[in-house]
Scaffold this active site. Structure first.
Site, short mmCIF file in Angstrom:
data_model
loop_
_atom_site.label_atom_id
_atom_site.label_comp_id
_atom_site.label_asym_id
_atom_site.label_seq_id
_atom_site.Cartn_x
_atom_site.Cartn_y
_atom_site.Cartn_z
CG ASP A 1 -80.46 -21.80 -80.58
OD1 ASP A 1 -80.16 -22.72 -79.79
OD2 ASP A 1 -81.41 -21.86 -81.37
CE LYS B 1 -78.80 -20.91 -73.74
NZ LYS B 1 -79.23 -20.52 -75.09
CG HIS C 1 -76.39 -25.50 -74.48
ND1 HIS C 1 -76.42 -25.25 -73.13
CD2 HIS C 1 -77.58 -25.03 -74.95
CE1 HIS C 1 -77.56 -24.66 -72.81
NE2 HIS C 1 -78.28 -24.52 -73.90
CD GLN D 1 -84.71 -24.20 -73.09
OE1 GLN D 1 -84.80 -24.22 -71.89
NE2 GLN D 1 -84.21 -25.21 -73.77
P1 GDP Z 1 -76.62 -22.17 -77.25
O1 GDP Z 1 -77.85 -22.98 -77.37
O2 GDP Z 1 -76.88 -20.83 -76.65
O3 GDP Z 1 -75.50 -22.87 -76.56
O4 GDP Z 1 -76.13 -21.88 -78.75
P2 GDP Z 1 -76.04 -22.98 -79.93
O5 GDP Z 1 -74.89 -23.86 -79.66
O6 GDP Z 1 -77.36 -23.60 -80.16
O7 GDP Z 1 -75.78 -22.04 -81.17
C1 GDP Z 1 -74.68 -21.20 -81.26
C2 GDP Z 1 -73.85 -21.60 -82.48
O8 GDP Z 1 -72.92 -20.59 -82.76
C3 GDP Z 1 -73.04 -22.86 -82.29
O9 GDP Z 1 -72.92 -23.53 -83.51
C4 GDP Z 1 -71.67 -22.32 -81.84
O10 GDP Z 1 -70.59 -23.20 -82.16
C5 GDP Z 1 -71.58 -21.08 -82.65
N1 GDP Z 1 -70.83 -19.98 -82.04
C6 GDP Z 1 -70.74 -19.63 -80.74
N2 GDP Z 1 -70.05 -18.48 -80.61
C7 GDP Z 1 -69.71 -18.11 -81.87
C8 GDP Z 1 -69.03 -16.97 -82.40
O11 GDP Z 1 -68.60 -16.08 -81.69
N3 GDP Z 1 -68.90 -16.91 -83.75
C9 GDP Z 1 -69.37 -17.88 -84.58
N4 GDP Z 1 -69.19 -17.72 -85.89
N5 GDP Z 1 -70.02 -18.95 -84.11
C10 GDP Z 1 -70.20 -19.05 -82.78
P1 IMO Z 2 -80.98 -23.55 -76.28
O1 IMO Z 2 -80.71 -23.93 -74.84
C1 IMO Z 2 -83.80 -22.02 -79.23
C2 IMO Z 2 -88.02 -23.04 -78.67
C3 IMO Z 2 -88.68 -23.98 -79.67
C4 IMO Z 2 -90.10 -23.46 -79.63
C5 IMO Z 2 -90.29 -23.11 -78.15
C6 IMO Z 2 -90.96 -24.19 -77.33
O2 IMO Z 2 -80.23 -24.35 -77.27
O3 IMO Z 2 -80.84 -22.08 -76.46
P2 IMO Z 2 -90.16 -26.56 -76.40
O4 IMO Z 2 -89.66 -27.77 -77.12
O5 IMO Z 2 -89.20 -26.02 -75.39
O6 IMO Z 2 -91.53 -26.74 -75.81
O7 IMO Z 2 -90.32 -25.45 -77.56
O8 IMO Z 2 -89.00 -22.86 -77.64
N1 IMO Z 2 -86.79 -23.56 -78.02
C7 IMO Z 2 -85.57 -23.14 -78.30
N2 IMO Z 2 -85.12 -22.25 -79.21
N3 IMO Z 2 -82.93 -22.59 -78.38
C8 IMO Z 2 -83.35 -23.47 -77.44
O9 IMO Z 2 -82.53 -23.98 -76.50
C9 IMO Z 2 -84.71 -23.81 -77.40
N4 IMO Z 2 -85.46 -24.64 -76.62
C10 IMO Z 2 -86.73 -24.47 -77.02
O10 IMO Z 2 -88.11 -23.84 -80.94
O11 IMO Z 2 -90.22 -22.28 -80.36
MG MG Z 3 -78.95 -24.01 -78.82
#
Ligand code: GDP
Ligand code: IMO
Ligand code: MG
Length: 430
Positions: free
Chosen positions: A15, A18, A43, A225
């Site tokens: 999270d 990416k 994502h 991840q």
């Molecule tokens: P990922 O799994 O690595 O793609 O990340 P996620 O999408 O799960 O979580 C990142 C969150 O932060 C999402 O809700 C994005 O829209 C948000 N986000 C990404 N970059 C920024 C930033 O620079 N500032 C803020 N405030 N939010 C961001």
């Molecule tokens: P993105 O791509 C954050 C965490 C789960 C749990 C552990 C194992 O959005 O960054 P799983 O279901 O993979 O067997 O769970 O990994 N986990 C993540 N945490 N972002 C993710 O993906 C995750 N994918 C799995 O919360 O702790």
């Molecule tokens: Mg994510």
């Protein structure tokens, strides 16, 4: 942005943003490839007023005309993938150049049920999985009884294999867990129709990728991840079951190691973790709550509140070493505005020793206390800042400190979820 091959890797516990960074970089890409994980990923990509949440599909899918590949290293849930595609179509996004590796493994309904039952059985030592069947699907891959997307091309054989596997799985469900098993007929009725819809996309993606590389296409690999969730390098056993690290690219996409090109590590300006497991810099106070609300730190896939902590320089130093980051992108930088003091962990104190390298053993990690350096914070809202020099001096100092601590240059700073909320420090990744 100039690049020929670029890999985006999460450097923390997932999270990191990416999706946002991949989407930003994908404008210049011809091909975008996911190489591991499955629908455990969430994502988020924000385009104008629209928010897209992607689970299997590469974040480049929102630009028309890009080739998007789901690599052999992934595990796929046809039902979720189908609904992802439907959802995109309803919103006017038509993935016309999407291809799925015939070697990618299928997540079956029994994998999801096993994921749930195994979590329950770990009573008190839960991993906090996403419940998407990821672990059990990779277990079957490694134990050589997985079903691959290519198996869908020969349904007769697939049914035979499934019949055989179900006998063993049902023994586990009924005898060990005292639960109902799965019938072949039900799976044929409920699962196969969604799986069949994937057939037009299934091909040998490594051949496609090789042709694209040969033809001079620009390739972007998108990790899911993060390093600290990697099955080998993460905080085992509180990890996922794949290799998100840069080394995973060659295995999970079917390319030579040097094809991963430039490696870009994505790091939040602080740290989050969702699920259980060690988290040395975790904040269980008002600052943590403030960052969670301001950063809207709730899981994209499961909606769970994310745990929050200060930036962990020890874990990041480790991520730099394992992945060989050429550059870093710092994300969610805007969320730090308004803090008087910001901390970064530079080492861990373990008894009377000072550790600079991230330890493998949980029993050591659990007894580690972070040693922090303190930096002055800033008040200003920075979410519309477009240039480095327009950032408050304290914010620039924070970036410089990270570069010095990790000995890696920061290339991008994200100050909001939108594409135009990205400060570019390096234009050339070649
Ligand atoms: P990922 O799994 O690595 O793609 O990340 P996620 O999408 O799960 O979580 C990142 C969150 O932060 C999402 O809700 C994005 O829209 C948000 N986000 C990404 N970059 C920024 C930033 O620079 N500032 C803020 N405030 N939010 C961001
Ligand atoms: P993105 O791509 C954050 C965490 C789960 C749990 C552990 C194992 O959005 O960054 P799983 O279901 O993979 O067997 O769970 O990994 N986990 C993540 N945490 N972002 C993710 O993906 C995750 N994918 C799995 O919360 O702790
Ligand atoms: Mg994510």
């Amino acid at each position: 942005m100039e690049y020929s091959m670029l890999t985006v890797v999460g450097s923390q516990w997932g999270d990191e943003g990416k999706g946002k960074i991949t989407d930003f970089l994908a404008e210049q890409a011809d091909v975008i490839v996911r190489y591991q994980g499955g629908p455990n990923a969430g994502h988020t990509v924000v385009v104008g007023e629209e928010i897209f949440k992607l689970h299997h599909l590469p974040s480049g899918i929102l630009y028309p005309g890009k080739t998007c590949l789901l690599g052999n290293g992934m595990v796929l849930d046809p039902v979720i993938l189908q609904s992802e595609l439907e959802n995109l179509k309803e919103r006017g996004v038509f993935p016309d150049k999407l291809f799925i590796s015939d070697r990618a493994h299928l997540i079956m309904p029994y994998h999801k049920k096993l994921d749930e039952l195994e979590e329950k059985a770990r009573s008190g030592r839960q991993i906090g999985t996403t419940g998407r069947g990821i672990g059990p699907a990779y277990v079957d891959k490694i134990s050589r009884q997985g079903l691959r997307s290519g198996d869908l091309q020969n349904e007769k054989e697939l049914i035979k294999k499934l019949d055989f596997i179900l006998r063993q799985k049902n023994e586990i469900f009924t005898r060990f867990y005292g639960e109902r098993g799965f019938s072949l007929e039900d799976l044929e009725k409920e699962y196969l129709p969604a799986a069949r819809k994937l057939l037009p996309y299934i091909t040998d993606t490594s051949v496609l990728l090789a042709e694209e590389i040969e033809g001079g296409s620009r390739i972007l690999f998108e990790g899911a991840q993060g390093t600290m969730l990697d099955i080998d390098f993460g905080t085992y056993p509180y990890v996922t079951s794949s290799n998100p690290v840069s080394g995973g690219v060659c295995i999970g996409a079917g390319v030579a190691p040097y094809r991963a090109g430039t490696i870009l590590g994505i790091t939040k300006a602080y740290t989050t973790r969702v699920g259980e497991g060690p988290f040395p810099t975790e904040l269980k106070d008002q600052i943590g709550d403030m960052l969670r609300e301001k950063g809207r730190e709730y899981g994209t896939t499961t909606g769970r509140p994310r745990r929050i902590g200060w930036l962990d320089g020890v874990a990041l130093r480790y991520a730099c070493r394992i992945n060989g980051f050429h550059y870093l992108a710092i994300t969610l930088f805007d969320v730090l505005s308004g803090l008087k003091t910001i901390k970064i962990a530079t080492a861990y104190r373990y008894g009377d020793r000072l550790l600079e390298h991230f330890p493998a053993s949980l029993h050591i990690l659990e007894k580690c206390d972070p040693v922090y350096m303190e930096l002055e914070g800033w008040e200003e809202d920075i979410s519309e800042v477009k240039e480095l020099h327009a950032l408050p001096i304290q914010a620039r100092n924070y970036i410089r400190t990270i570069e010095e601590l990790l000995k890696v240059k920061v290339a991008l700073v994200s100050v909001g979820p939108r594409r135009d909320q990205t400060i570019v420090l390096t234009n050339n990744f070649k």
